[in-house]
Enzyme design. Structure first.
Site, PDB file in Angstrom:
ATOM      1  N   GLU A   1       0.534  -1.299   0.256  1.00  0.00           N
ATOM      2  CA  GLU A   1      -0.321  -0.074   0.118  1.00  0.00           C
ATOM      3  C   GLU A   1       0.882   1.129   0.095  1.00  0.00           C
ATOM      4  OE1 GLU A   1      -2.572  -0.926   3.600  1.00  0.00           O
ATOM      5  OE2 GLU A   1      -3.849  -1.366   2.505  1.00  0.00           O
TER       6      GLU A   1
ATOM      7  N   HIS B   1      -9.558  10.145   3.967  1.00  0.00           N
ATOM      8  CA  HIS B   1      -9.971   9.658   2.143  1.00  0.00           C
ATOM      9  C   HIS B   1     -10.338  10.255   1.673  1.00  0.00           C
ATOM     10  CE1 HIS B   1     -10.215   6.236  -0.224  1.00  0.00           C
ATOM     11  NE2 HIS B   1      -9.898   5.135   0.490  1.00  0.00           N
TER      12      HIS B   1
ATOM     13  N   HIS C   1     -11.365   9.994   7.971  1.00  0.00           N
ATOM     14  CA  HIS C   1     -11.362   8.444   8.075  1.00  0.00           C
ATOM     15  C   HIS C   1     -10.699   7.727   9.288  1.00  0.00           C
ATOM     16  CE1 HIS C   1     -10.716   3.863   5.943  1.00  0.00           C
ATOM     17  NE2 HIS C   1      -9.030   4.202   5.673  1.00  0.00           N
TER      18      HIS C   1
ATOM     19  N   ARG D   1      -1.080   8.766  10.050  1.00  0.00           N
ATOM     20  CA  ARG D   1      -0.828   7.302   9.492  1.00  0.00           C
ATOM     21  C   ARG D   1      -0.842   6.883   8.902  1.00  0.00           C
ATOM     22  NH1 ARG D   1      -5.774   2.791   9.309  1.00  0.00           N
ATOM     23  NH2 ARG D   1      -6.008   4.342   7.869  1.00  0.00           N
TER      24      ARG D   1
ATOM     25  N   ARG E   1      -2.556  10.504  -0.883  1.00  0.00           N
ATOM     26  CA  ARG E   1      -3.790  10.359  -0.691  1.00  0.00           C
ATOM     27  C   ARG E   1      -3.482  12.001   0.350  1.00  0.00           C
ATOM     28  NH1 ARG E   1      -6.084   6.543   4.002  1.00  0.00           N
ATOM     29  NH2 ARG E   1      -5.500   4.917   2.246  1.00  0.00           N
TER      30      ARG E   1
HETATM   31  C1  LIG Z   1     -13.788   1.650   5.515  1.00  0.00           C
HETATM   32  C2  LIG Z   1     -12.720   1.988   6.750  1.00  0.00           C
HETATM   33  C3  LIG Z   1     -11.749   1.292   6.086  1.00  0.00           C
HETATM   34  C4  LIG Z   1     -10.237   0.674   7.336  1.00  0.00           C
HETATM   35  N1  LIG Z   1      -9.436  -0.084   6.604  1.00  0.00           N
HETATM   36  C5  LIG Z   1      -7.881  -0.388   7.702  1.00  0.00           C
HETATM   37  C6  LIG Z   1      -6.826  -1.213   6.449  1.00  0.00           C
HETATM   38  O1  LIG Z   1      -7.365  -1.796   6.032  1.00  0.00           O
HETATM   39  N2  LIG Z   1      -5.884  -0.763   7.629  1.00  0.00           N
HETATM   40  C7  LIG Z   1      -5.844  -0.287   8.967  1.00  0.00           C
HETATM   41  O2  LIG Z   1      -4.955  -1.030   9.975  1.00  0.00           O
HETATM   42  N3  LIG Z   1      -6.419   0.038  10.087  1.00  0.00           N
HETATM   43  C8  LIG Z   1      -8.123   0.156   9.149  1.00  0.00           C
HETATM   44  N4  LIG Z   1      -8.748   1.427   8.904  1.00  0.00           N
HETATM   45  C9  LIG Z   1      -9.024   1.754  10.733  1.00  0.00           C
HETATM   46  C10 LIG Z   1      -9.161   0.634  11.591  1.00  0.00           C
HETATM   47  O3  LIG Z   1     -10.356  -0.129  11.046  1.00  0.00           O
HETATM   48  C11 LIG Z   1      -9.597   1.226  13.073  1.00  0.00           C
HETATM   49  O4  LIG Z   1      -8.640   1.758  13.394  1.00  0.00           O
HETATM   50  C12 LIG Z   1      -9.644  -0.189  14.134  1.00  0.00           C
HETATM   51  O5  LIG Z   1     -10.848  -1.449  13.566  1.00  0.00           O
HETATM   52  C13 LIG Z   1     -10.253   0.307  15.335  1.00  0.00           C
HETATM   53  O6  LIG Z   1     -10.387  -0.773  16.005  1.00  0.00           O
HETATM   54  P1  LIG Z   1     -10.580  -0.445  18.139  1.00  0.00           P
HETATM   55  O7  LIG Z   1     -11.315  -2.191  18.197  1.00  0.00           O
HETATM   56  O8  LIG Z   1     -10.341   0.239  18.705  1.00  0.00           O
HETATM   57  O9  LIG Z   1     -12.072   0.129  17.537  1.00  0.00           O
HETATM   58  P2  LIG Z   1     -13.622  -0.244  17.072  1.00  0.00           P
HETATM   59  O10 LIG Z   1     -12.936  -1.405  15.652  1.00  0.00           O
HETATM   60  O11 LIG Z   1     -14.034   1.210  16.149  1.00  0.00           O
HETATM   61  O12 LIG Z   1     -14.376  -0.904  18.278  1.00  0.00           O
HETATM   62  C14 LIG Z   1     -14.785   0.297  18.927  1.00  0.00           C
HETATM   63  C15 LIG Z   1     -15.726  -0.398  19.508  1.00  0.00           C
HETATM   64  O13 LIG Z   1     -16.110   0.971  20.977  1.00  0.00           O
HETATM   65  C16 LIG Z   1     -17.732  -0.110  20.719  1.00  0.00           C
HETATM   66  N5  LIG Z   1     -18.052   1.767  21.233  1.00  0.00           N
HETATM   67  C17 LIG Z   1     -17.793   2.859  21.215  1.00  0.00           C
HETATM   68  N6  LIG Z   1     -18.560   3.517  22.061  1.00  0.00           N
HETATM   69  C18 LIG Z   1     -18.702   3.265  23.164  1.00  0.00           C
HETATM   70  C19 LIG Z   1     -20.043   3.741  23.843  1.00  0.00           C
HETATM   71  N7  LIG Z   1     -19.313   4.510  24.400  1.00  0.00           N
HETATM   72  N8  LIG Z   1     -20.380   2.151  24.886  1.00  0.00           N
HETATM   73  C20 LIG Z   1     -19.943   0.744  24.392  1.00  0.00           C
HETATM   74  N9  LIG Z   1     -19.287   0.451  23.205  1.00  0.00           N
HETATM   75  C21 LIG Z   1     -18.896   1.764  22.881  1.00  0.00           C
HETATM   76  C22 LIG Z   1     -17.820   0.349  19.591  1.00  0.00           C
HETATM   77  O14 LIG Z   1     -19.624  -0.212  19.492  1.00  0.00           O
HETATM   78  C23 LIG Z   1     -17.003  -1.013  19.055  1.00  0.00           C
HETATM   79  O15 LIG Z   1     -17.480  -1.863  19.216  1.00  0.00           O
HETATM   80  C24 LIG Z   1      -9.750   0.766   8.574  1.00  0.00           C
HETATM   81  C25 LIG Z   1     -11.418   2.107   8.771  1.00  0.00           C
HETATM   82  C26 LIG Z   1     -12.673   2.087   8.469  1.00  0.00           C
HETATM   83  C27 LIG Z   1     -13.549   2.951   8.831  1.00  0.00           C
END
Ligand SMILES: Cc1cc2nc3c(=O)[nH]c(=O)nc-3n(C[C@H](O)[C@H](O)[C@H](O)COP(=O)(O)OP(=O)(O)OC[C@H]3O[C@@H](n4cnc5c(N)ncnc54)[C@H](O)[C@@H]3O)c2cc1C
Length: 556
Positions: free
Chosen positions: A114, A242, A349, A384, A288
């Protein structure tokens, strides 16, 4: 009172929360609280993949170097080194859990490349990597009886010692977290969930902006809760956009991959003019950030809502072969990329800033840890590197588990204090809440987006304060629901972004302001820090890229 007590309370069920839960379940009782269904998270939508050094022609040093270049002088080199080195064994753990990463015909892992990565190192599961990781982690969690998972439960605020004991204002001194107040969506009741260790894993903040690639859960709740409890947040001005999200009232957050431009698609204004050559000699293949900024500039100059991505000349065969999902999704909204350009806008994003943590996932509130997108660990700096965020969440979840283990034994969790509901009964003015949602997101898009100015930031803060006061008054007077709680949080997160952006009088990485268009290492090679007790300040100088042996400019 329906009491929940546990060793480890985890807020969020994305890659960060679930990985941590599995680690802690080896020795502790664990509760996961998640505000929608268990898989609804940014993780579930991650497309590209997860970066790690596995190829024979790759090296840890190269991955470190690529990350530092992208971070534009603000990465913490020791953290970058740690994350990159700890990655490969954690990938093996994911494979052991049954994550089905794509493989070639001989069965070897298929590593993608990438923007910004100098080698092939992106593990992926076709273009649905996040979904596959989430599936495997949830299956493993379901098999552990000592992990209880509460769906449709929303964390409202942390339970902190000064509030429990009535000893003063949050943020006024060293604080301790003992759990969180949780709203049960079904009953509408708020209950205290008490824990020896509380971990915020609530993900990102995309919903603060009108256009975002993030799902609805990304309202920055953990950041807002942490800040209200007195924790320090950092680098909130670094929001990654993005360049191309589908522009359609019903297509809430569908990304049009950058690979479409890679194949030859061209960005045009609504009158059909290809404009990228005005901004960069690489035209549509520029990095980007440059593309996102160019689109933003055209939209602001022309007063239009979107631009067009023209892929018509690629022909049906190429489009269907390379982008079947994009073609079918666009068609489902009545747009056929084979016969007409796709309307697109840039979209918020990824949030590089967050709750400031040390390398062991500790925030500056005792017993409160943060992992994943909600945290500011020092890995990403000012921008990032693609696919480093899933990796960061994995590494810090593992480290948080070790920290939690050290904090748990022999802890006497205090008695809970019930939630005090406001006196008002039913809330009658839903229109005000709805309007303020739109107002915050529109304000942030128009005034605090990709290209900033001091004038716009100042104006945005003044307008936001009016909304903040109105929302606070609602919150004090009426029973809380998810809509109101999330509005309160996006309003606070928006304020954090504006205040941090106002403090950085230079342009670097994802923060670009027309008033200070150059990078200023002398004054600003430092993190922006913000807390309720100390206000806005700059951190100590960060050992910047040139000191780490990296001298090139930031890539895509
Ligand atoms: C479309 C898209 C494509 C992406 N592609 C990539 C990629 O290819 N590679 C990469 O490294 N990263 C990518 N990212 C970024 C990556 O997906 C995220 O940074 C990562 O998944 C975050 O993980 P997390 O566990 O921190 O949070 P999340 O996976 O967002 O989980 C957060 C959790 O907290 C819960 N939550 C939130 N607020 C509350 C609350 N008040 N009470 C209870 N629960 C709550 C939510 O419901 C969820 O379950 C992408 C993001 C998007 C949106």
């Amino acid at each position: 009172m329906n009491q929940v007590r546990t060793d480890i309370l985890i807020l969020g069920s994305g890659i960060g929360g679930l990985t941590l839960a599995l680690e802690c379940a080896e020795w502790a009782d664990v509760v996961i609280v998640t505000k929608k269904s268990r898989s609804e998270s940014n993780t579930n939508y991650a497309q590209g993949g997860i970066a790690s050094v596995l190829a024979p022609d790759d090296s840890l040093d190269l991955h470190v170097r690529d990350t530092l270049i992208a971070g534009d002088g603000l990465c913490h080199p020791d953290v970058v080194d740690m994350v990159v080195r700890e990655g490969p064994p954690l990938i093996r753990r994911l494979l052991d859990l049954g994550v089905a990463f794509s493989r070639d015909d001989l069965g070897a892992l298929n590593l993608g490349r990438e923007g910004g990565h100098s080698r092939r190192r992106i593990l992926h599961a076709a273009d649905q990597t996040g979904r596959e990781i989430e599936r495997a982690l949830l299956a493993a969690v379901a098999a552990r009886p000592n992990i209880r998972l509460f769906e449709n439960h929303l964390a409202l605020d942390l339970i902190i010692e000064s509030r429990l004991l009535g000893t003063g204002r949050p943020g006024a001194g060293a604080e301790t977290a003992w759990g969180a107040y949780i709203l049960d969506d079904a009953s509408g009741l708020v209950e205290p969930f008490m824990a020896a260790v509380t971990v915020v894993a609530t993900g990102g903040t995309g919903k603060v902006y009108r256009y975002t690639s993030n799902p609805d859960i990304a309202t920055g709740d953990g950041l807002a809760m942490g800040y209200r409890a007195g924790a320090t947040v950092g680098n909130m001005e670094f929001v990654q956009f993005h360049p191309t999200c589908l522009y359609h009232p019903e297509a809430r957050s569908f990304l049009i991959s950058e690979a479409v431009r890679g194949e030859g698609a061209v960005l045009r204004t609504l009158d059909g003019r290809a404009f990228m050559t005005d901004y960069d000699p690489r035209a549509d293949l520029a990095p980007r950030d440059i593309v996102a900024r160019a689109i933003d500039s055209e939209l602001k100059r022309r007063g239009e809502s979107h631009v067009m991505l023209d892929a018509v000349h690629l022909g049906e065969k190429v489009l269907l072969e390379h982008f079947p999902n994009i073609v079918s999704t666009c068609r489902s909204f009545g747009i056929d990329p084979v016969s007409r350009p796709i309307p697109v806008v840039p979209a918020a994003h990824y949030m590089c800033g967050g709750l400031v943590t040390d390398p062991d996932a500790r925030t500056d509130i005792h017993r409160l840890l943060a992992v994943g997108e909600v945290a500011m660990t020092g890995l990403h700096g000012a921008n990032r590197l693609a696919s480093n965020s899933l990796l960061e969440a994995l590494v810090f979840a593992g480290r948080a588990a070790v920290t939690a283990r050290g904090l748990t034994p022999g802890t006497r969790v205090p008695r809970p204090v019930p939630w005090v509901a406001p006196p008002g009964t039913e809330r009658k003015e839903k229109v005000i809440v709805d309007h303020n949602w739109d107002a915050v997101r529109g304000l942030m898009w128009d005034y605090v987006g990709i290209v900033r100015s001091e004038e716009r930031l100042k104006s945005a803060l003044a307008r936001l304060h009016l909304i903040r006061d109105e929302v606070a008054s609602f919150y004090r007077r009426f029973p809380v629901d998810a809509d109101l709680a999330e509005l309160r949080n996006i309003t606070l997160v928006a304020e954090m972004i504006i205040r941090c952006a106002t403090g950085r009088k230079e342009s670097r990485g994802l923060h670009f302001t027309v008033d200070h268009p150059n990078r200023d290492d002398k004054a600003f090679a430092r993190d922006t820090l913000l807390s309720s007790a100390q206000g806005l300040r700059l951190g100590p100088p960060v050992a910047h890229a040139s000191e780490a042996g990296v001298t090139e400019g930031a890539p895509s």
